[in-house]
Write an enzyme that holds these catalytic residues in place. Structure first.
Site, PDB file in Angstrom:
ATOM      1  N   ASN A 199       0.821  -1.202   0.000  1.00  0.00           N
ATOM      2  CA  ASN A 199       0.000   0.000   0.000  1.00  0.00           C
ATOM      3  C   ASN A 199       0.860   1.259   0.000  1.00  0.00           C
ATOM      4  O   ASN A 199       1.866   1.340   0.709  1.00  0.00           O
ATOM      5  CB  ASN A 199      -0.914  -0.010   1.235  1.00  0.00           C
ATOM      6  CG  ASN A 199      -1.989   1.049   1.150  1.00  0.00           C
ATOM      7  OD1 ASN A 199      -2.385   1.479   0.064  1.00  0.00           O
ATOM      8  ND2 ASN A 199      -2.487   1.474   2.296  1.00  0.00           N
ATOM      9  N   PRO A 201      -0.415   4.858   0.472  1.00  0.00           N
ATOM     10  CA  PRO A 201      -1.484   5.850   0.648  1.00  0.00           C
ATOM     11  C   PRO A 201      -0.943   7.271   0.637  1.00  0.00           C
ATOM     12  O   PRO A 201       0.270   7.502   0.523  1.00  0.00           O
ATOM     13  CB  PRO A 201      -2.045   5.488   2.021  1.00  0.00           C
ATOM     14  CG  PRO A 201      -0.856   4.938   2.760  1.00  0.00           C
ATOM     15  CD  PRO A 201      -0.043   4.199   1.724  1.00  0.00           C
ATOM     16  N   GLU A 292      -0.025  -1.588 -12.374  1.00  0.00           N
ATOM     17  CA  GLU A 292      -1.287  -2.266 -12.668  1.00  0.00           C
ATOM     18  C   GLU A 292      -2.303  -1.249 -13.166  1.00  0.00           C
ATOM     19  O   GLU A 292      -2.282  -0.080 -12.778  1.00  0.00           O
ATOM     20  CB  GLU A 292      -1.806  -2.992 -11.431  1.00  0.00           C
ATOM     21  CG  GLU A 292      -1.852  -2.164 -10.145  1.00  0.00           C
ATOM     22  CD  GLU A 292      -3.067  -1.276 -10.042  1.00  0.00           C
ATOM     23  OE1 GLU A 292      -4.061  -1.561 -10.746  1.00  0.00           O
ATOM     24  OE2 GLU A 292      -3.033  -0.301  -9.281  1.00  0.00           O
ATOM     25  N   LEU A 352       0.203   7.361 -12.867  1.00  0.00           N
ATOM     26  CA  LEU A 352      -0.418   8.510 -12.222  1.00  0.00           C
ATOM     27  C   LEU A 352      -1.249   9.309 -13.210  1.00  0.00           C
ATOM     28  O   LEU A 352      -2.361   9.758 -12.905  1.00  0.00           O
ATOM     29  CB  LEU A 352       0.659   9.412 -11.595  1.00  0.00           C
ATOM     30  CG  LEU A 352       1.528   8.801 -10.491  1.00  0.00           C
ATOM     31  CD1 LEU A 352       2.530   9.826  -9.987  1.00  0.00           C
ATOM     32  CD2 LEU A 352       0.655   8.309  -9.348  1.00  0.00           C
ATOM     33  N   PHE A 396     -16.175   7.223 -19.490  1.00  0.00           N
ATOM     34  CA  PHE A 396     -16.045   8.017 -18.263  1.00  0.00           C
ATOM     35  C   PHE A 396     -16.757   9.366 -18.379  1.00  0.00           C
ATOM     36  O   PHE A 396     -16.292  10.378 -17.885  1.00  0.00           O
ATOM     37  CB  PHE A 396     -14.570   8.217 -17.902  1.00  0.00           C
ATOM     38  CG  PHE A 396     -13.969   7.024 -17.226  1.00  0.00           C
ATOM     39  CD1 PHE A 396     -13.784   6.994 -15.859  1.00  0.00           C
ATOM     40  CD2 PHE A 396     -13.598   5.912 -17.965  1.00  0.00           C
ATOM     41  CE1 PHE A 396     -13.243   5.886 -15.234  1.00  0.00           C
ATOM     42  CE2 PHE A 396     -13.069   4.796 -17.348  1.00  0.00           C
ATOM     43  CZ  PHE A 396     -12.889   4.778 -15.974  1.00  0.00           C
ATOM     44  N   LEU A 397     -17.916   9.355 -19.023  1.00  0.00           N
ATOM     45  CA  LEU A 397     -18.750  10.555 -19.115  1.00  0.00           C
ATOM     46  C   LEU A 397     -20.094  10.317 -18.427  1.00  0.00           C
ATOM     47  O   LEU A 397     -21.099  10.906 -18.812  1.00  0.00           O
ATOM     48  CB  LEU A 397     -18.963  10.952 -20.579  1.00  0.00           C
ATOM     49  CG  LEU A 397     -17.743  11.502 -21.318  1.00  0.00           C
ATOM     50  CD1 LEU A 397     -18.090  11.863 -22.756  1.00  0.00           C
ATOM     51  CD2 LEU A 397     -17.164  12.719 -20.593  1.00  0.00           C
ATOM     52  N   CYS A 407      -7.534   4.735  -5.448  1.00  0.00           N
ATOM     53  CA  CYS A 407      -6.563   5.102  -6.480  1.00  0.00           C
ATOM     54  C   CYS A 407      -6.675   6.541  -6.967  1.00  0.00           C
ATOM     55  O   CYS A 407      -5.698   7.281  -6.938  1.00  0.00           O
ATOM     56  CB  CYS A 407      -6.687   4.148  -7.669  1.00  0.00           C
ATOM     57  SG  CYS A 407      -6.246   2.442  -7.279  1.00  0.00           S
ATOM     58  N   PHE A 408      -7.847   6.924  -7.461  1.00  0.00           N
ATOM     59  CA  PHE A 408      -7.955   8.182  -8.188  1.00  0.00           C
ATOM     60  C   PHE A 408      -7.476   9.382  -7.361  1.00  0.00           C
ATOM     61  O   PHE A 408      -6.615  10.139  -7.778  1.00  0.00           O
ATOM     62  CB  PHE A 408      -9.386   8.405  -8.654  1.00  0.00           C
ATOM     63  CG  PHE A 408      -9.750   7.638  -9.902  1.00  0.00           C
ATOM     64  CD1 PHE A 408      -8.840   6.786 -10.508  1.00  0.00           C
ATOM     65  CD2 PHE A 408     -11.003   7.772 -10.479  1.00  0.00           C
ATOM     66  CE1 PHE A 408      -9.160   6.071 -11.649  1.00  0.00           C
ATOM     67  CE2 PHE A 408     -11.341   7.071 -11.631  1.00  0.00           C
ATOM     68  CZ  PHE A 408     -10.414   6.224 -12.211  1.00  0.00           C
ATOM     69  N   PHE A 469     -17.543   1.474  -2.926  1.00  0.00           N
ATOM     70  CA  PHE A 469     -17.370   2.647  -3.779  1.00  0.00           C
ATOM     71  C   PHE A 469     -17.728   2.360  -5.229  1.00  0.00           C
ATOM     72  O   PHE A 469     -17.926   3.287  -6.023  1.00  0.00           O
ATOM     73  CB  PHE A 469     -15.928   3.172  -3.683  1.00  0.00           C
ATOM     74  CG  PHE A 469     -14.947   2.525  -4.631  1.00  0.00           C
ATOM     75  CD1 PHE A 469     -14.709   3.062  -5.878  1.00  0.00           C
ATOM     76  CD2 PHE A 469     -14.237   1.388  -4.257  1.00  0.00           C
ATOM     77  CE1 PHE A 469     -13.798   2.477  -6.745  1.00  0.00           C
ATOM     78  CE2 PHE A 469     -13.327   0.801  -5.110  1.00  0.00           C
ATOM     79  CZ  PHE A 469     -13.106   1.350  -6.362  1.00  0.00           C
TER      80      PHE A 469
END
Length: 688
Positions: A199, A201, A292, A352, A396-397, A407-408, A469
């Site tokens: 992880n 974070p 990934e 990223l 993604f609209l 992640c985001f 989520f």
């Protein structure tokens, strides 16, 4: 135990005690180097046959080279990335022993049981075959009568010879080649390739708090690898890390700090020069970046049918050979055309940027949804219109309550920190706004609910459908639903009811109690939050229902599909037979999915059409997961009957038990307002 099927030559010995790998380590933040200090270290692949030590770098390009073969892979980190990734690699490479290690003994226990710690569709099947092995069986090779024998998924058609085929294929038994262990150091020392998938974070304190990446666990693992990895091992970054982390790994594996006392006595600026000494002279490694690109809920699809495999390396001969070695692992099931090789820093940054660009699109369409609600425009119609422009595309609209997950947000903030560290404040502010818009959208949705309920929730029951989520996952990290619950708590509601088809209610209760740090928030403790195992109980006498996760069973509109994405092509579920060659693990996987999807319920006991499964590991009487199932009736992570469609909601039944006015707030755009209006339910959707 899973290892009981392994030949003695493949069973790792035990007894080496590990040092504290993930505990008692001070948190560190990444820094941005002010100059390029990258350099390459020779792989064992650069060894000449007559040499016992690696050749100097200046001779690597002229020396004889031995081709490197991989027999063991160690993945450090058994979480959402490491576990599924290692399982799929092991499934497709039965001749390679893959060991997944983690200091969390409870997590390892669950990976070694029938109670996997995470839920992803298809994961249990992959783990079961690779971890436990399978029986030999005969595979019927005649395609189904109602299928065109020439219809193939892209992989099914790949590398096939036209010609006669046998009506039956014999598939040999398989020994286990996937091990989950808490023996970290010894597993690292035996591996040809070490994947780091721990992880990373966002830092919560210190320099860079709120944006920089907390590299505590990653740094600890890197030091462990430096101490124990065999000479010439390939070290692979699977974790999402800041750009130029490979340089940090190179320094760590080449040098070890002397002692804590000498560090305190030395000036900080001198640490890299006078207080470092090479503890393993003559030992070199090659560092690769292999990020990934998994999406929660479709992780197995993304791994089985990746749109790309990205491998970053140094551009030296040894670096390129290391990249080729890793690429051969993926070529067991991924076409070469989808394997992209870059320099190591481009690979690190690409991860990223990919997540940031996807999140940017979500925030962009969500900002437009706010305008739509004020003007009478329909955001779904706008998305459809602009999505027809090939320069924009339609992915993604989908307007909603914003993105969640681990992640985001983390990756955007890491990009912000990188930009600000480089003095690019305007660039950092641009990307920070993506996160701000996401939080604004979620809060705007919560305020809209409160306003429509006369600006008060006192004495009212609010129902949230969905706590994870995202659909088809039990991952609740950065869940928008949790933030909405926090907002509603301030309004003093009578009850906040929550239902999620993939999350165990007891697990959700524990998590909410920990996150809120309030022992009186749950209903059983006198608070308003009630986690329901039954959706109709959750909706009973509700003043308002909120759709907060896009599970298909909540829909009154058709589920969308992304036919252009490789991972979705397998979902068309055509019969991949006949097989002209010996069926590959991928062939068997696709055929099993096809048979289970077309067979009537109960046709194949234990979802095993080939009768190849070996018994799953047994649980002791004290197993906490078995106890949880006995008390709640549900597994800790997800729906164990994943090959059967979960039942669609009966909205007529829900309407009959709702309070008037019957309000439903669609935060995911999956409800047909006109259809529910016939049932007396007033629907308010994001962007409409």
């Amino acid at each position: 135990m899973a290892t009981s099927f392994l030949p003695s030559s493949l069973i790792l010995t035990t007894g080496v005690e590990d040092s504290g790998l993930f505990t008692d380590v001070a948190s560190t933040a990444p820094t941005t180097p002010d100059r390029d200090l990258s350099y390459s270290m020779a792989l064992s692949a650069t060894l000449a046959p007559d040499y016992e030590k690696p050749l100097p770098l200046d001779r690597a390009h002229v020396s004889p080279v031995k081709k490197q073969y991989v027999s063991r892979i160690c993945c450090v980190g058994a979480g959402y990335v490491g576990g599924p990734t290692a399982a799929v690699i092991a499934y497709h490479n039965p001749d390679i022993l893959v060991t997944v290690v983690d200091k969390n003994e409870e997590r390892i226990r669950r990976w070694n049981s029938k109670h996997l710690p995470i839920y992803e569709p298809g994961l249990a099947e992959i783990v079961r075959i690779a971890r436990d092995g399978s029986k030999g069986f005969r595979l019927p090779n005649e395609p189904a009568e109602n299928d065109n024998a020439d219809s193939r998924t892209p992989h099914g058609a790949y590398n096939r010879r036209n010609g006669p085929y046998s009506t039956e294929k014999h598939v040999h038994y398989r020994i286990p080649n996937l091990i989950f262990s808490d023996k970290v150091s010894e597993s690292i020392s035996a591996a040809d390739i070490v994947l780091i998938a721990v992880n990373t974070p966002t830092k919560s304190r210190g320099v860079g708090a709120g944006s920089a990446t907390d590299m505590t666990a990653f740094e600890a693992v890197t030091k462990e690898v430096a101490r124990h990895a065999m000479p010439g091992a390939i070290i692979v970054e699977k974790s999402t890390v800041p750009c130029r982390t490979a340089e940090f790994i190179q320094k760590t594996v080449s040098w070890q700090l002397l002692s804590p006392k000498s560090l305190r006595e030395e000036e900080p600026g001198q640490l890299m020069t006078s207080q470092m000494t090479n503890q393993r002279p003559g030992v070199y490694f090659e560092i690769l970046s292999n990020p990934e690109f998994l999406s929660a809920g479709t992780a197995v699809k993304d791994l089985m049918h990746p749109d790309r495999i990205l491998i970053g390396s140094s551009k030296t001969p040894s670096g390129l050979r290391a990249a080729d070695t890793l690429a051969r692992i993926y070529e067991a099931w991924v076409p070469r055309s989808r394997i992209i090789k870059t320099n190591v820093y481009s690979s690190e940054l690409a991860k990223l940027v990919a997540n940031s660009m996807l999140a940017q699109r979500i925030s962009s369409i969500n900002s437009i949804s706010a305008i739509c609600e004020k003007t009478g425009a329909d955001v779904s119609e706008i998305a459809e219109s602009i999505g027809c422009d090939p320069r924009i595309g339609d992915k993604f609209l989908k307007a909603g309550i914003g993105f969640g997950g681990s992640c985001f947000k983390k990756d955007i903030l890491s990009l912000v920190y990188l930009a600000e560290s480089l003095g690019l404040d305007e660039v950092g502010e641009y990307w920070r706004q993506v996160v701000k818009m996401n939080e604004y959208q979620r809060d705007r949705f919560s305020r809209r609910v409160i306003q429509r309920l006369n600006n008060t929730l006192a004495g009212k029951k609010i129902t949230l459908l969905g706590y994870a989520f995202k659909a088809n996952t039990s991952d609740t990290r950065e869940s928008p639903a949790f933030e909405i619950i926090k907002t509603f708590l301030e309004e003093g509601p009578r009850q906040i009811a929550v239902y999620d088809p993939c999350c165990n209610p007891e697990v959700v209760k524990t998590e909410i109690k920990q996150l809120l740090k309030d022992r009186t928030a749950l209903e059983e403790d006198g608070g308003p939050i009630a986690i329901h195992p039954n959706v109709y109980n959750a909706c009973d006498h509700s003043d308002a229902i909120l759709i907060t996760t896009e599970f298909d069973e909540f829909r009154s509109t058709p589920a969308e599909s992304n036919e252009s994405h490789p991972s979705s092509q397998s979902s068309r579920l055509v019969d991949p037979r006949p097989f002209y060659d010996q069926p590959s693990p991928m062939d068997i996987f696709l055929l099993q999915k096809y048979l289970l999807s077309t067979a009537p319920a109960g046709r194949y006991p234990n979802d095993d059409p080939f009768k190849r499964y070996l018994p799953e590991p047994g649980c002791p009487s004290s197993c906490p997961d078995c106890s949880l199932i006995r008390t709640s009736g549900l597994p800790a992570a997800g729906n164990s009957d994943e090959n059967r469609l979960r039942e669609k909601l009966d909205w007529r039944r829900i309407s009959s038990c709702m309070k008037k006015p019957k309000l439903l707030f669609d935060g995911k755009g999956i409800i047909d307002a006109s259809e529910l209006a016939l049932l007396g339910i007033h629907v308010e959707s994001v962007g409409r």
